[in-house]
Design an enzyme around this catalytic site. Structure first.
Site, PDB file in Angstrom:
ATOM      1  N   LYS A 159       0.891  -1.167   0.000  1.00  0.00           N
ATOM      2  CA  LYS A 159       0.000   0.000   0.000  1.00  0.00           C
ATOM      3  C   LYS A 159       0.931   1.220   0.000  1.00  0.00           C
ATOM      4  CE  LYS A 159      -4.039   1.869   2.420  1.00  0.00           C
ATOM      5  NZ  LYS A 159      -4.970   2.056   1.323  1.00  0.00           N
TER       6      LYS A 159
HETATM    7  C1  LIG Z   1      -6.536   0.262  -3.922  1.00  0.00           C
HETATM    8  C2  LIG Z   1      -7.239  -0.297  -2.737  1.00  0.00           C
HETATM    9  N1  LIG Z   1      -7.806  -1.511  -2.829  1.00  0.00           N
HETATM   10  C3  LIG Z   1      -8.456  -2.064  -1.791  1.00  0.00           C
HETATM   11  C4  LIG Z   1      -8.575  -1.395  -0.585  1.00  0.00           C
HETATM   12  C5  LIG Z   1      -9.279  -2.044   0.560  1.00  0.00           C
HETATM   13  O1  LIG Z   1      -8.377  -2.476   1.523  1.00  0.00           O
HETATM   14  P1  LIG Z   1      -8.761  -2.530   3.063  1.00  0.00           P
HETATM   15  O2  LIG Z   1      -9.975  -3.380   3.163  1.00  0.00           O
HETATM   16  O3  LIG Z   1      -7.598  -3.142   3.728  1.00  0.00           O
HETATM   17  O4  LIG Z   1      -9.019  -1.136   3.483  1.00  0.00           O
HETATM   18  C6  LIG Z   1      -8.003  -0.137  -0.446  1.00  0.00           C
HETATM   19  C7  LIG Z   1      -8.077   0.595   0.825  1.00  0.00           C
HETATM   20  O5  LIG Z   1      -7.170   0.505   1.599  1.00  0.00           O
HETATM   21  C8  LIG Z   1      -7.310   0.415  -1.542  1.00  0.00           C
HETATM   22  O6  LIG Z   1      -6.765   1.638  -1.449  1.00  0.00           O
END
Ligand SMILES: Cc1ncc(COP(=O)(O)O)c(C=O)c1O
Length: 315
Positions: A159
């Protein structure tokens, strides 16, 4: 919308006032996007404020940093503790937390290894990401003209701030065309994810979601949905999904820390199912919010009460 400021931000082990959490314009991160971060929610539960899946978020933060050869000078336990302390320090009950690990002010060139690593944790009150009504009625979205990054380019299991330049393109294009959000395909045209959400498709009573190899973030809400569906006896698979699955699906929904479980009611102006939140999406939402609200026992240990060291109950 102005930022809903709170009093304190945790910076390299100390609390500092919100307005003092600033960096130099020539910090490495500004030119080169060299930061990894998290988005975490603290929920107001019947038993008091608790952070949802704190350790998993902190582990993903450490994994993101590790991919980019960034050594975070804090253990997993210390990062969990910083999150709990931050919410307590700001006297919040329900909020969103934004831990950031960035490459600071050091060298001018691309090589980041002489730049310091700074760790900031902020939090603020943040309601429904896609709007109040979205959770009930669903959102209208499009398939983006922008693809997710190809494998072995920008690692999508990290991330990382730089990935969100792609997310911004997806989101701005969707907004410019009157949609709430965009769904990105991967470089081969298979469904990947939203600009800030994972995606689930319901077809003939079974749920499908793209595997991580389709350039999707390993979402922690995604993982929670997979677990809850299996518990409820709903068939759920991680499989490659061609774009057209979106148009013939009975239901489609997003998952994410910010978006939680958001139904999708149309895609490219084609109605999804009946054009409203579907029954399986509702079941998933109910199961998810029953846990985050503390209305059912936290059988998975997903909630870290903010009053408890490291979020782990001390017996
Ligand atoms: C690109 C992306 N995909 C998926 C998610 C969902 O991830 P999470 O459930 O860990 O927040 C996020 C958010 O963090 C994101 O930025």
């Amino acid at each position: 919308m102005s930022f809903p400021k709170t009093e304190k931000i945790w910076c390299n082990g100390k609390f500092i006032p919100w307005d003092q959490a600033t960096i130099h314009v020539l910090s490495h991160v500004v030119s080169y996007g060299s930061a990894v971060f998290e988005g975490v929610r603290c929920y107001e539960t019947a038993q008091g404020p608790a952070i949802f899946r704190l350790r998993e978020h902190m582990q993903r933060l450490r994994n993101s940093a590790h991919i980019y050869r960034m050594d975070i000078p804090y253990s997993l336990d210390a990062l969990c503790q910083a999150s709990l302390d931050l919410v307590r320090e700001n006297k919040l009950s329900a909020c969103y937390l934004r831990p950031i690990v960035l490459r600071g002010y050091g060298d001018a060139g691309v090589d980041p290894q002489n730049c310091p690593i700074d760790v900031y944790f902020a939090c603020w009150e943040w309601g429904q990401y896609l709007g109040e009504e979205a959770l009930r009625s669903g959102v209208d979205v499009c398939v983006s003209s922008w693809n997710r990054a190809a494998p072995n380019t920008l690692p999508q299991m990290a991330k990382a701030a730089a990935n969100y330049m792609n997310s911004q393109l997806i989101r701005m294009e969707a907004k410019a065309n009157g949609y709430s959000e965009g769904i990105a395909l991967d470089v081969n045209g298979y469904i990947s994810e939203g600009s800030g959400e994972n995606i689930f498709v319901v077809l003939n009573g079974a749920i499908h979601t793209p595997p991580l190899a389709n350039s999707a973030l390993p979402g922690i809400t995604r993982d929670s949905v997979l677990t809850l569906c299996r518990e409820m006896g709903i068939s759920v698979t991680e499989q490659m999904l061609p774009r057209e699955t979106l148009y013939i699906a009975d239901e489609v929904f997003f998952s994410g820390t910010a978006a939680e479980i958001t139904p999708i009611r149309s895609i490219d102006r084609i109605k999804v199912g009946a054009g409203a939140r579907g029954p399986i999406t509702k079941r998933v939402q109910d199961a998810f919010f029953a846990i985050t609200s503390g209305k059912v026992p936290d059988r998975h240990g997903w909630l870290s009460p903010i009053g408890v060291a490291n979020g782990v109950a001390v017996r």
